[in-house]
Design an enzyme around this catalytic site. Structure first.
Site, PDB file in Angstrom:
ATOM      1  N   TYR A 155       7.840  21.921  71.682  1.00 14.02           N
ATOM      2  CA  TYR A 155       7.112  22.291  70.468  1.00 14.02           C
ATOM      3  C   TYR A 155       5.942  21.338  70.244  1.00 14.02           C
ATOM      4  O   TYR A 155       4.798  21.767  70.064  1.00 14.02           O
ATOM      5  CB  TYR A 155       8.054  22.260  69.265  1.00 14.02           C
ATOM      6  CG  TYR A 155       7.396  22.661  67.968  1.00 14.02           C
ATOM      7  CD1 TYR A 155       7.131  23.992  67.689  1.00 14.02           C
ATOM      8  CD2 TYR A 155       7.032  21.705  67.023  1.00 14.02           C
ATOM      9  CE1 TYR A 155       6.525  24.370  66.500  1.00 14.02           C
ATOM     10  CE2 TYR A 155       6.430  22.066  65.833  1.00 14.02           C
ATOM     11  CZ  TYR A 155       6.175  23.400  65.571  1.00 14.02           C
ATOM     12  OH  TYR A 155       5.564  23.762  64.402  1.00 14.02           O
ATOM     13  N   ILE A 188       7.148  21.827  55.255  1.00 14.48           N
ATOM     14  CA  ILE A 188       6.775  22.944  54.376  1.00 14.48           C
ATOM     15  C   ILE A 188       8.034  23.724  54.001  1.00 14.48           C
ATOM     16  O   ILE A 188       8.911  23.970  54.842  1.00 14.48           O
ATOM     17  CB  ILE A 188       5.772  23.881  55.077  1.00 14.48           C
ATOM     18  CG1 ILE A 188       4.516  23.109  55.522  1.00 14.48           C
ATOM     19  CG2 ILE A 188       5.398  25.035  54.148  1.00 14.48           C
ATOM     20  CD1 ILE A 188       3.683  22.539  54.415  1.00 14.48           C
TER      21      ILE A 188
END
Length: 248
Positions: A155, A188
């Site tokens: 990632y 987030i």
């Protein structure tokens, strides 16, 4: 209405940050093509955007497949007179340490996050070059800039690749009046964050200088700014949106 009479694409728009980006662009006057792999969720989003008085077309496809990017370009040509904004948001993550990760898991993340962003840019850029204007905003991650124990190495590597691709395209495409930037969200509040334990959330909040999690709207508002004429002298940047947890 910062984007009145503008035409935009948002990939990975089915939920979370991508969905909020699409709605924010629409609320500011843009007509959209939204892409993803979940037809039902995209149709719901399209209906919501249309209720705002903006056009919205759905494009189903996996951006890891170059053919999907080409199909998206056909959709653009069919429905829009031009394309002003491309937001590359589609991406996947996995939470595995390096030694537990399978080769095909590594490849899948690279294919979706990095290769998919490249395929989409390559398919849409010819339209922007021809019209001699356009804006691309790539959704990266703060993990591209500093390692994170809770993310797989693929990632971070894929997002770091996106940051370099952003800079390279910004340099190469500037002569066509095409700006290319990236946003790098940190923690987030999304569907994924709801899976966190109370203990993990508490420790995370202690590390964030602003002592709160970001919201999808925080990312969407930065994308809106970069896509608008307020940012006409900004290109090649990868902007952190993380409450100060990583600064550079």
């Amino acid at each position: 209405m910062l984007l009145e009479n503008k035409y935009a694409i948002v990939t990975g728009a089915t939920r979370g940050i991508g969905r909020q980006i699409a709605l924010t662009l629409a609320k500011n006057g843009a007509d959209l093509i939204v892409t993803g792999t979940n037809d039902k969720l995209l149709q719901q989003l399209a209906e919501e955007i249309q209720s705002l008085g903006q056009k919205c077309f759905v494009n189903i496809g996996n951006i890891a497949d170059p053919a999907a990017a080409k199909a998206l370009a056909v959709n653009v040509e069919k429905n829009f007179p031009q394309i002003d904004i491309l937001v590359n948001n589609a991406g996947i993550n996995m939470r595995k340490p390096t030694l537990d990760m399978l080769d095909d898991e590594w490849q899948k993340i690279i294919d979706v996050n990095l290769n998919g962003t490249f395929y989409t840019c390559k398919a849409i850029l010819p339209y922007m070059v021809k019209q001699e204007h356009g804006v691309i905003v790539n959704v990266s991650s703060s993990t591209a800039k500093t390692p994170h124990r809770n993310a797989t190495p693929a990632y971070g590597a894929s997002k770091a690749g996106i940051n370099y691709l952003t800079q390279h395209l910004a340099l190469e495409m500037a002569k066509y009046n095409i700006r290319v930037n990236a946003v790098c969200p940190g923690p987030i509040e999304t569907d994924m964050s709801k899976q966190w334990t109370t203990e993990y959330r508490k420790k995370l909040l202690e590390r964030i200088p602003l002592k709160k999690l970001g919201q999808p709207a925080d990312v969407a508002n930065m994308v809106l700014f970069l896509a608008s004429d307020m940012a006409v002298f900004i290109t090649g940047e990868s902007i952190n949106i993380n409450g100060g947890i990583y600064m550079n």
